[in-house]
Design a protein around this motif. Structure first.
Motif, PDB file in Angstrom:
ATOM      1  N   VAL A 187       0.838  -1.197   0.000  1.00  0.00           N
ATOM      2  CA  VAL A 187       0.000   0.000   0.000  1.00  0.00           C
ATOM      3  C   VAL A 187       0.874   1.249   0.000  1.00  0.00           C
ATOM      4  O   VAL A 187       0.657   2.187  -0.779  1.00  0.00           O
ATOM      5  CB  VAL A 187      -0.913  -0.002   1.236  1.00  0.00           C
ATOM      6  CG1 VAL A 187      -1.547   1.358   1.429  1.00  0.00           C
ATOM      7  CG2 VAL A 187      -1.972  -1.055   1.093  1.00  0.00           C
TER       8      VAL A 187
ATOM      9  N   ILE B 136       1.032   3.816  -3.061  1.00  0.00           N
ATOM     10  CA  ILE B 136       0.455   5.131  -2.817  1.00  0.00           C
ATOM     11  C   ILE B 136       1.550   6.186  -2.992  1.00  0.00           C
ATOM     12  O   ILE B 136       1.286   7.305  -3.459  1.00  0.00           O
ATOM     13  CB  ILE B 136      -0.234   5.207  -1.446  1.00  0.00           C
ATOM     14  CG1 ILE B 136      -1.435   6.132  -1.538  1.00  0.00           C
ATOM     15  CG2 ILE B 136       0.658   5.739  -0.373  1.00  0.00           C
ATOM     16  CD1 ILE B 136      -2.319   6.092  -0.346  1.00  0.00           C
TER      17      ILE B 136
ATOM     18  N   PHE C  15       1.236   9.348  -5.464  1.00  0.00           N
ATOM     19  CA  PHE C  15       1.502  10.740  -5.074  1.00  0.00           C
ATOM     20  C   PHE C  15       2.517  11.369  -6.027  1.00  0.00           C
ATOM     21  O   PHE C  15       2.363  12.509  -6.454  1.00  0.00           O
ATOM     22  CB  PHE C  15       2.023  10.806  -3.641  1.00  0.00           C
ATOM     23  CG  PHE C  15       0.935  10.722  -2.609  1.00  0.00           C
ATOM     24  CD1 PHE C  15      -0.393  10.757  -2.975  1.00  0.00           C
ATOM     25  CD2 PHE C  15       1.240  10.615  -1.258  1.00  0.00           C
ATOM     26  CE1 PHE C  15      -1.401  10.682  -2.032  1.00  0.00           C
ATOM     27  CE2 PHE C  15       0.242  10.551  -0.303  1.00  0.00           C
ATOM     28  CZ  PHE C  15      -1.074  10.584  -0.693  1.00  0.00           C
TER      29      PHE C  15
ATOM     30  N   TYR D 291     -20.884   4.751  -1.572  1.00  0.00           N
ATOM     31  CA  TYR D 291     -20.016   4.159  -0.538  1.00  0.00           C
ATOM     32  C   TYR D 291     -20.795   3.276   0.415  1.00  0.00           C
ATOM     33  O   TYR D 291     -20.300   2.239   0.866  1.00  0.00           O
ATOM     34  CB  TYR D 291     -19.280   5.265   0.210  1.00  0.00           C
ATOM     35  CG  TYR D 291     -18.285   5.952  -0.657  1.00  0.00           C
ATOM     36  CD1 TYR D 291     -17.226   5.240  -1.199  1.00  0.00           C
ATOM     37  CD2 TYR D 291     -18.399   7.281  -0.982  1.00  0.00           C
ATOM     38  CE1 TYR D 291     -16.317   5.841  -2.035  1.00  0.00           C
ATOM     39  CE2 TYR D 291     -17.494   7.902  -1.811  1.00  0.00           C
ATOM     40  CZ  TYR D 291     -16.453   7.179  -2.332  1.00  0.00           C
ATOM     41  OH  TYR D 291     -15.556   7.770  -3.157  1.00  0.00           O
TER      42      TYR D 291
ATOM     43  N   LEU E 112      -6.710   2.850   5.643  1.00  0.00           N
ATOM     44  CA  LEU E 112      -6.473   4.157   5.019  1.00  0.00           C
ATOM     45  C   LEU E 112      -7.628   5.084   5.362  1.00  0.00           C
ATOM     46  O   LEU E 112      -7.925   6.012   4.638  1.00  0.00           O
ATOM     47  CB  LEU E 112      -6.371   4.008   3.501  1.00  0.00           C
ATOM     48  CG  LEU E 112      -4.983   3.673   2.981  1.00  0.00           C
ATOM     49  CD1 LEU E 112      -5.026   3.327   1.508  1.00  0.00           C
ATOM     50  CD2 LEU E 112      -4.036   4.839   3.187  1.00  0.00           C
TER      51      LEU E 112
ATOM     52  N   HIS F  65     -14.619   8.044   3.157  1.00  0.00           N
ATOM     53  CA  HIS F  65     -15.385   8.843   2.206  1.00  0.00           C
ATOM     54  C   HIS F  65     -16.825   9.034   2.676  1.00  0.00           C
ATOM     55  O   HIS F  65     -17.414  10.094   2.498  1.00  0.00           O
ATOM     56  CB  HIS F  65     -15.373   8.183   0.827  1.00  0.00           C
ATOM     57  CG  HIS F  65     -14.121   8.483   0.054  1.00  0.00           C
ATOM     58  ND1 HIS F  65     -13.067   7.629   0.006  1.00  0.00           N
ATOM     59  CD2 HIS F  65     -13.760   9.558  -0.660  1.00  0.00           C
ATOM     60  CE1 HIS F  65     -12.107   8.170  -0.719  1.00  0.00           C
ATOM     61  NE2 HIS F  65     -12.498   9.333  -1.138  1.00  0.00           N
TER      62      HIS F  65
ATOM     63  N   PHE G 227      -9.460  11.659   3.102  1.00  0.00           N
ATOM     64  CA  PHE G 227      -8.590  10.534   2.762  1.00  0.00           C
ATOM     65  C   PHE G 227      -7.127  10.948   2.863  1.00  0.00           C
ATOM     66  O   PHE G 227      -6.286  10.191   3.356  1.00  0.00           O
ATOM     67  CB  PHE G 227      -8.906  10.068   1.341  1.00  0.00           C
ATOM     68  CG  PHE G 227      -7.970   9.020   0.844  1.00  0.00           C
ATOM     69  CD1 PHE G 227      -8.111   7.715   1.254  1.00  0.00           C
ATOM     70  CD2 PHE G 227      -6.931   9.344  -0.003  1.00  0.00           C
ATOM     71  CE1 PHE G 227      -7.234   6.747   0.823  1.00  0.00           C
ATOM     72  CE2 PHE G 227      -6.050   8.389  -0.450  1.00  0.00           C
ATOM     73  CZ  PHE G 227      -6.208   7.084  -0.031  1.00  0.00           C
TER      74      PHE G 227
ATOM     75  N   ALA H 291      -4.143   9.090   4.782  1.00  0.00           N
ATOM     76  CA  ALA H 291      -2.942   8.591   4.119  1.00  0.00           C
ATOM     77  C   ALA H 291      -1.702   9.223   4.738  1.00  0.00           C
ATOM     78  O   ALA H 291      -0.706   8.543   4.990  1.00  0.00           O
ATOM     79  CB  ALA H 291      -3.004   8.889   2.624  1.00  0.00           C
TER      80      ALA H 291
END
Lengths: 288, 334
Positions: free
Chosen positions: A96, A100, A104, A268, B73, B137, B257, B261
């Motif tokens: 992860v 990630i 970025f 969601y 996350l 979210h 988010f 992170a």
């Protein structure tokens, strides 16, 4: 009735675009067991290349798509060799973080190079306008997206079920060590499927640029959506991914049409409900 | 069983003393750094208070990620719940006592922790990660839509904490807020040191190593992890409430988010599975952020990304973990 139809068409087009982008993620995740959060970033790169080629250089749409797919693959393959190679088999948290981090970086660079504005991919004349189906007019672009999705699904199904490469791929997904012992060169299978996955992501990014507009935060904004498709569908399963895309596309589009003020809320909520009910995905195989 | 207990009993005094020493050293270092910060940056205490709030969030994340092995996350959900609860208590209900606001933050954080824990612990691996992202979210959307309560995208304003203990006003320079923050951090830190060393903390570590074995020993991994999630939520709630009290505004970014992170990045930068690591990572990251993002916010994201890749490749144990490993090796060498 009109609303229902337009929701259905939009949901289908959206679902197909989601499918084209996320199917690569699903296959690589099932194959390499890498939680790749950077997949959306590759779709974004594809969108940027196509936009640059078609809008700024004036290249035709078809060429721009090809350029986007191959350009993205050329960018992605060194990343795979240098960075992804090292996290195969690593704990999830490591994967992860690494992916990630890559996301970025790509966002930062895209923001720096192309600026924070929205980029469009100009459509050729044939894809603009709408066709009359007798009872209802449909935007050609939506149809194009749906056809692309179906073509990708059919092509992948053929490649995986009917070709020699597909046999090796399925063998590696089931048991990489055993496949390697039987003479399948798994690293080549890995590299090819990674390249195909990235190429499909780029293709989906270009085709879906109308529905998922290309901007620097694309990679983060839709990262969740792509991951959701894979985890709802079950990693490595094409039918699962297809069902998941259509289902999620339908939920998302219906929510936007009927209750626009609640935005992504229902999306969601639905995702959480689906994963809670099917922790291994709709088509996921139970382990052990 | 008797063997191990006798062993523990003979080995207990020195081990206990060493741990107590580590606690005292940690406490001394925190206070020292806090004092140095106070005198070095008297005009920038707001930043230092923000660092403390972030440190509380990262400590809370360390509890579930570092000690229980749950990759998430979406941890800012707990932080934001605490911040909004403290803020709403003050802005809508006129509960302006900082300690009462803090209590609201802790309770809301714990409740959010319970909700997140129950949902996130249902799955493992990728689905777990997706659940955590979907949750953050969902919280974000909810706070955005419930704008009559939360102020929506404008942020929640009108928070006016009264003087602490009716004695110390929250001044313009943020001195009171800073000292309040340091005190909270110290209390939370000592409590967490106790918790992670308790049998319960050991159970959680055991679950991280091998959940099946823990279950066969008769403990329930799910209940233990849910408990840890609630504790973690309370800690994050403290951080959120501190943020609301010190900045007197709560924005949607505290439920974002990106915040989740970034807290994970801070934790990994410092080193997971260690409270000192969490603190080190936060301080280094936040200072770094303040310097770089002041120069150029676009490059900031690229830098964070590069930093993450570098940490994963070259220092997987984080700053504190690598340093601690070096020191023990040095100590064992002669």
């Amino acid at each position: 009735m009109q609303t229902v139809l337009s929701i259905a068409i939009d949901a289908l087009a959206y679902g197909m675009v989601l499918f084209v982008i996320s199917i690569g993620l699903s296959v690589t995740m099932g194959l390499m067991r890498v939680v790749n959060l950077a997949h959306g970033a590759f779709a974004m790169i594809g969108g940027y290349i196509a936009s640059y080629a078609a809008r700024d250089l004036g290249i035709g749409y078809g060429f721009a798509v090809l350029l986007a797919v191959f350009g993205t693959v050329i960018i992605a393959v060194p990343i795979e060799r240098l960075l992804y190679r090292r996290i195969y088999g690593a704990p999830e948290l490591t994967q992860v973080l690494m992916t990630i981090g890559i996301t970025f970086c790509i966002i930062g660079i895209a923001n720096y190079v192309f600026g924070p504005t929205l980029k469009t991919v100009p459509l050729p004349g044939e894809l603009q306008g709408s066709v009359d189906l007798g009872f209802r007019a449909i935007a050609v672009h939506r149809l194009f997206a749906i056809v692309c999705g179906l073509a990708v699904a059919a092509g992948l199904w053929y490649a995986i079920e009917r070709t020699a490469f597909g046999v090796k791929l399925r063998a590696s997904v089931d048991n990489a060590a055993m496949a390697a012992a039987l003479g399948v060169r798994t690293e080549i299978v890995y590299a090819v499927s990674f390249a195909v996955a990235v190429g499909l992501a780029a293709f989906g990014g270009v085709v879906g640029a109308e529905l998922l507009p290309v901007e620097p935060y694309y990679a983060l904004r839709y990262m969740v959506t792509f991951l959701v498709v894979v985890s709802v569908g079950g990693a490595g399963s094409i039918p699962g991914a297809l069902i998941a895309c259509l289902l999620l596309g339908a939920i998302d589009t219906t929510g936007r049409y009927l209750m626009p003020e609640f935005g992504e809320f229902f999306f969601y909520l639905a995702v959480i409900a689906i994963i809670c009910v099917f922790p291994r995905g709709l088509a996921g195989r139970a382990k052990g | 069983m008797t063997m191990t207990t006798t062993n523990e009993m003979t080995a207990a005094p020195p081990a206990h003393r060493r741990i107590a020493n580590a606690d005292l050293i940690g406490l001394a270092v925190i206070l020292l750094v806090a004092a140095v910060g106070y005198f070095l940056f008297p005009n920038n205490l707001a930043l230092l208070t923000r660092i403390i709030a972030a440190a509380l969030l990262v400590l809370s994340l360390d509890l579930v990620t570092g000690y229980c092995g749950v990759a998430t996350l979406g941890h800012a959900a707990l932080f934001g719940a605490g911040a909004y609860a403290a803020g709403i208590a003050s802005a809508h209900y006129g509960i302006n006592d900082p300690l009462a606001m803090l209590a609201f933050g802790i309770v809301a954080g714990a409740v959010a922790g319970l909700i997140c824990g129950v949902v996130i612990l249902r799955a493992h691996g990728l689905p777990q990660l997706v659940l955590s992202i979907a949750l953050i979210h969902l919280f974000h959307e909810f706070a955005n839509k419930a704008s009559s309560w939360t102020g929506g995208s404008d942020g929640l304003s009108g928070i006016a904490p009264t003087a602490l203990f009716s004695l110390y006003e929250f001044d313009l320079w943020g001195r009171t807020a800073y000292v309040f923050g340091v005190a909270l951090l110290v209390i939370v830190f000592l409590l967490l040191r106790l918790i992670v060393r308790s049998p319960f903390g050991m159970l959680c570590r055991g679950i991280k190593e091998d959940p099946i074995r823990i279950r066969s020993m008769g403990a329930s991994p799910k209940i233990a992890l849910t408990k840890m999630y609630v504790i973690s939520g309370a800690v994050a709630g403290v951080g959120g409430a501190l943020n609301a009290i010190s900045t007197q505004v709560v924005g949607l970014d505290s439920l974002s988010f990106t915040m989740s992170a970034e807290s994970l990045v801070m934790l990994v930068l410092g080193g997971t599975g260690s409270l000192f690591g969490a603190l080190t990572g936060t301080v280094v990251f936040m200072f770094f952020e303040d310097v770089v993002s002041a120069a150029n916010p676009f490059h900031w994201l690229t830098m964070v990304g590069a930093l993450l890749i570098a940490v994963v490749l070259f220092a997987p144990k984080g700053i504190y973990g690598t340093a601690a490993a070096l020191i023990t090796r040095r100590r064992e060498a002669p």
